[in-house]
Every structure is written in structure tokens, then in C-alpha cells.
Design a protein around this motif. Structure first.
Motif, PDB file in Angstrom:
ATOM      1  N   MET A 166       0.824  -1.205   0.000  1.00  0.00           N
ATOM      2  CA  MET A 166       0.000   0.000   0.000  1.00  0.00           C
ATOM      3  C   MET A 166       0.863   1.263   0.000  1.00  0.00           C
ATOM      4  O   MET A 166       0.636   2.193  -0.794  1.00  0.00           O
ATOM      5  CB  MET A 166      -0.927   0.008   1.215  1.00  0.00           C
ATOM      6  N   LEU A 167       1.855   1.322   0.869  1.00  0.00           N
ATOM      7  CA  LEU A 167       2.691   2.511   0.982  1.00  0.00           C
ATOM      8  C   LEU A 167       3.527   2.726  -0.275  1.00  0.00           C
ATOM      9  O   LEU A 167       3.773   3.866  -0.677  1.00  0.00           O
ATOM     10  CB  LEU A 167       3.588   2.412   2.221  1.00  0.00           C
ATOM     11  N   ALA A 168       3.943   1.630  -0.898  1.00  0.00           N
ATOM     12  CA  ALA A 168       4.701   1.740  -2.150  1.00  0.00           C
ATOM     13  C   ALA A 168       3.823   2.328  -3.254  1.00  0.00           C
ATOM     14  O   ALA A 168       4.286   3.145  -4.061  1.00  0.00           O
ATOM     15  CB  ALA A 168       5.237   0.372  -2.558  1.00  0.00           C
ATOM     16  N   VAL A 169       2.562   1.930  -3.285  1.00  0.00           N
ATOM     17  CA  VAL A 169       1.619   2.505  -4.254  1.00  0.00           C
ATOM     18  C   VAL A 169       1.492   4.006  -4.031  1.00  0.00           C
ATOM     19  O   VAL A 169       1.503   4.793  -4.990  1.00  0.00           O
ATOM     20  CB  VAL A 169       0.246   1.817  -4.142  1.00  0.00           C
ATOM     21  N   TRP A 170       1.402   4.414  -2.776  1.00  0.00           N
ATOM     22  CA  TRP A 170       1.297   5.844  -2.476  1.00  0.00           C
ATOM     23  C   TRP A 170       2.504   6.623  -2.988  1.00  0.00           C
ATOM     24  O   TRP A 170       2.387   7.782  -3.377  1.00  0.00           O
ATOM     25  CB  TRP A 170       1.190   6.058  -0.972  1.00  0.00           C
ATOM     26  N   ALA A 171       3.663   5.989  -2.954  1.00  0.00           N
ATOM     27  CA  ALA A 171       4.922   6.691  -3.248  1.00  0.00           C
ATOM     28  C   ALA A 171       5.353   6.564  -4.706  1.00  0.00           C
ATOM     29  O   ALA A 171       6.504   6.882  -5.027  1.00  0.00           O
ATOM     30  CB  ALA A 171       6.026   6.154  -2.334  1.00  0.00           C
ATOM     31  N   ASP A 172       4.446   6.151  -5.580  1.00  0.00           N
ATOM     32  CA  ASP A 172       4.873   5.852  -6.945  1.00  0.00           C
ATOM     33  C   ASP A 172       5.199   7.072  -7.790  1.00  0.00           C
ATOM     34  O   ASP A 172       5.699   6.925  -8.903  1.00  0.00           O
ATOM     35  CB  ASP A 172       3.831   4.979  -7.661  1.00  0.00           C
ATOM     36  N   GLU A 173       4.959   8.277  -7.247  1.00  0.00           N
ATOM     37  CA  GLU A 173       5.244   9.471  -8.050  1.00  0.00           C
ATOM     38  C   GLU A 173       6.400  10.310  -7.507  1.00  0.00           C
ATOM     39  O   GLU A 173       6.660  11.401  -8.009  1.00  0.00           O
ATOM     40  CB  GLU A 173       3.980  10.335  -8.167  1.00  0.00           C
ATOM     41  N   ILE A 174       7.095   9.816  -6.481  1.00  0.00           N
ATOM     42  CA  ILE A 174       8.269  10.560  -6.015  1.00  0.00           C
ATOM     43  C   ILE A 174       9.401  10.390  -7.028  1.00  0.00           C
ATOM     44  O   ILE A 174       9.328   9.552  -7.931  1.00  0.00           O
ATOM     45  CB  ILE A 174       8.712  10.118  -4.603  1.00  0.00           C
ATOM     46  N   LYS A 175      10.451  11.173  -6.894  1.00  0.00           N
ATOM     47  CA  LYS A 175      11.514  11.191  -7.903  1.00  0.00           C
ATOM     48  C   LYS A 175      12.160   9.827  -8.092  1.00  0.00           C
ATOM     49  O   LYS A 175      12.514   9.442  -9.208  1.00  0.00           O
ATOM     50  CB  LYS A 175      12.570  12.235  -7.522  1.00  0.00           C
ATOM     51  N   LYS A 176      12.364   9.092  -6.986  1.00  0.00           N
ATOM     52  CA  LYS A 176      12.869   7.725  -7.089  1.00  0.00           C
ATOM     53  C   LYS A 176      11.860   6.808  -6.408  1.00  0.00           C
ATOM     54  O   LYS A 176      11.973   6.487  -5.233  1.00  0.00           O
ATOM     55  CB  LYS A 176      14.249   7.574  -6.444  1.00  0.00           C
ATOM     56  N   PRO A 177      10.857   6.368  -7.158  1.00  0.00           N
ATOM     57  CA  PRO A 177       9.802   5.538  -6.569  1.00  0.00           C
ATOM     58  C   PRO A 177      10.312   4.139  -6.241  1.00  0.00           C
ATOM     59  O   PRO A 177      11.391   3.734  -6.700  1.00  0.00           O
ATOM     60  CB  PRO A 177       8.744   5.504  -7.672  1.00  0.00           C
ATOM     61  N   PRO A 178       9.552   3.387  -5.459  1.00  0.00           N
ATOM     62  CA  PRO A 178       9.995   2.048  -5.047  1.00  0.00           C
ATOM     63  C   PRO A 178      10.389   1.132  -6.202  1.00  0.00           C
ATOM     64  O   PRO A 178      11.315   0.322  -6.058  1.00  0.00           O
ATOM     65  CB  PRO A 178       8.773   1.512  -4.291  1.00  0.00           C
ATOM     66  N   LEU A 179       9.719   1.233  -7.337  1.00  0.00           N
ATOM     67  CA  LEU A 179      10.034   0.350  -8.459  1.00  0.00           C
ATOM     68  C   LEU A 179      11.391   0.633  -9.080  1.00  0.00           C
ATOM     69  O   LEU A 179      11.849  -0.150  -9.919  1.00  0.00           O
ATOM     70  CB  LEU A 179       8.938   0.447  -9.528  1.00  0.00           C
ATOM     71  N   GLN A 180      12.059   1.712  -8.676  1.00  0.00           N
ATOM     72  CA  GLN A 180      13.401   1.989  -9.175  1.00  0.00           C
ATOM     73  C   GLN A 180      14.495   1.380  -8.298  1.00  0.00           C
ATOM     74  O   GLN A 180      15.677   1.503  -8.602  1.00  0.00           O
ATOM     75  CB  GLN A 180      13.617   3.494  -9.321  1.00  0.00           C
ATOM     76  N   PHE A 181      14.082   0.690  -7.233  1.00  0.00           N
ATOM     77  CA  PHE A 181      15.024  -0.039  -6.386  1.00  0.00           C
ATOM     78  C   PHE A 181      14.987  -1.510  -6.797  1.00  0.00           C
ATOM     79  O   PHE A 181      13.912  -2.104  -6.908  1.00  0.00           O
ATOM     80  CB  PHE A 181      14.655   0.102  -4.910  1.00  0.00           C
ATOM     81  N   GLU A 182      16.141  -2.109  -6.985  1.00  0.00           N
ATOM     82  CA  GLU A 182      16.214  -3.466  -7.545  1.00  0.00           C
ATOM     83  C   GLU A 182      15.423  -4.495  -6.737  1.00  0.00           C
ATOM     84  O   GLU A 182      14.576  -5.222  -7.280  1.00  0.00           O
ATOM     85  CB  GLU A 182      17.673  -3.906  -7.651  1.00  0.00           C
ATOM     86  N   ASN A 183      15.702  -4.582  -5.456  1.00  0.00           N
ATOM     87  CA  ASN A 183      15.068  -5.621  -4.636  1.00  0.00           C
ATOM     88  C   ASN A 183      13.601  -5.304  -4.350  1.00  0.00           C
ATOM     89  O   ASN A 183      12.748  -6.190  -4.380  1.00  0.00           O
ATOM     90  CB  ASN A 183      15.831  -5.806  -3.328  1.00  0.00           C
TER      91      ASN A 183
END
Length: 212
Positions: A166-183
Motif C-alpha cells: 500500500m505505501l509503495a503505491v502511495w509513493a509511486d510518483e516521487i523522484k525515485k519511486p519504489p520500483l526503481q530499487f532493484e530488490n
């Protein structure tokens, strides 16, 4: 039957994930934030904080998203969504649940609503920028923790994973969103393939295309 008062992509999303994961009967009741329905007299009679979500289970009325998630996991121990009492994994479960709620979620709320935290003019933007750096550091820590791991706690899915999704979904528009981290990216993409996650996202009108 459970009743979950919710609003799409709100803090009700994690309990929604959990209810779907459990496969239990529940009713979704929309609290329309657009009309400020969470501040209505009827809703405030259920939840005096005027916030979303609220869970009703018979005579029990429960608010605060993490409390609802933990309650549901403990009420359905066969789901293994919370580790066994007395285990080291249970201690780690509470460590990460507190970190997600008291640190990551709190920092995200400050990022989204910086104007609530200053009386000085023209400072909200600076607050949000500072928060973005702090949030990026938190995701970097979580990314490190998830190296060679499928779940945040032990070898099984827990409600910590639903909460982090849920929190990752919230943060998907920051400059380095969670999906830009490999793990984190690998972890979130695997979670997004779960039937319960897909079903909730369909109901809450969230596309999972970027998680493919």
C-alpha cells in the motif's frame, strides 16, 4: 460478516488486501472523501477520528489501518499472516509493522500534506522536498532488507507485506519511486501477481501495468 469502510487508494487499502487474502465474506462501504463524508455525524459516531478506514465485526468497531490488519491476522491464525506467539519472527513482525506505520507512513503523510506542518509562508515546498529525501532513504533501507528475500518477515507472506505494498503505491510518483530499487521492484512485482492484490486493485481502479 465484516464491514470495511473504505475509500480507494486510502489507508483502507491494506485491510482490503488482507480481507481478500483471507477469502472471508466482507462488505465494502464507501466513505466518499470528495464530499468529506468521513467527517459526517454518522461516520464520526463509528470513528471519532474522522479518518478512514473503519472495520465493523459484530459489536467490535475498530479504526487505524495497522490495528485492523493485525486484528484480522490474529483472528484467522490459519492464514499465517502473523507469526506465532513467542517466535523471533513475531518480534520482527512487530518491528517492521511499527517501522512502516510510525516511520514510513508518517513521513509520507508529511510529504503529501506539508502545509499542515507550518505556519510560515512559502515553506511547504521546502518541507516536501526534504521529506522526499527522507522517504528515499527509507526505501533504500527496505530495499537492502529485501535482498534475496521474497517477504519482509521470514519465509511467509504477512500483513507487513500488504502494508508495504500500500505505501509503495502511495509513493509511486516521487523522484525515485519504489520500483526503481532493484530488490523492492522484484518484491513488489511478485506481490502484484497475487490474486488478492489484483482483485483489490481492480476494485479500487488501480492499474498494475507498471508492475508487470
Amino acid at each position: 460478516m465484516y464491514q470495511l469502510y473504505y475509500y480507494p487508494l486510502n489507508a483502507s487499502m491494506a485491510p482490503h488486501f488482507v480481507l481478500e487474502e483471507l477469502g472471508v465474506d466482507f462488505e465494502l462501504l464507501l466513505v466518499d472523501r470528495k464530499s468529506n463524508a468521513q467527517k459526517s455525524a454518522d461516520y464520526m459516531a463509528l470513528n471519532p477520528t474522522g479518518r478512514i478506514p473503519t472495520l465493523v465485526d459484530g459489536d467490535l468497531i475498530l479504526f487505524e489501518s495497522p490495528a485492523i490488519c493485525i486484528y484480522l491476522a490474529e483472528k484467522h491464525p490459519e492464514s499465517h499472516l502473523i507469526p506465532k506467539q513467542g517466535s523471533a519472527e513475531r518480534a520482527l513482525f512487530f518491528q517492521w509493522m511499527m517501522y512502516l506505520t510510525n516511520t514510513l507512513q508518517a513521513e509520507l503523510m508529511l510529504y503529501f500534506y506539508p502545509q499542515r506542518h507550518t505556519n510560515a509562508e512559502n515553506t511547504a515546498t521546502q518541507i516536501a522536498e526534504a521529506q522526499e529525501q527522507r522517504i528515499t532513504e527509507i526505501f533504500a533501507l527496505l530495499d537492502s532488507e529485501l535482498k534475496n528475500r521474497d517477504y519482509l518477515v521470514g519465509d511467509n507472506l504477512t500483513v507487513c507485506d500488504h502494508f508495504l505494498m500500500m505505501l509503495a503505491v502511495w509513493a509511486d510518483e516521487i523522484k525515485k519511486p519504489p520500483l526503481q530499487f532493484e530488490n523492492l521492484s522484484r518484491y513488489l512485482k511478485k506481490l502484484s501477481r497475487r490474486k488478492a492484490i489484483k482483485h483489490v486493485c481492480e476494485k479500487e481502479n488501480l492499474s498494475l501495468a507498471e508492475y508487470a
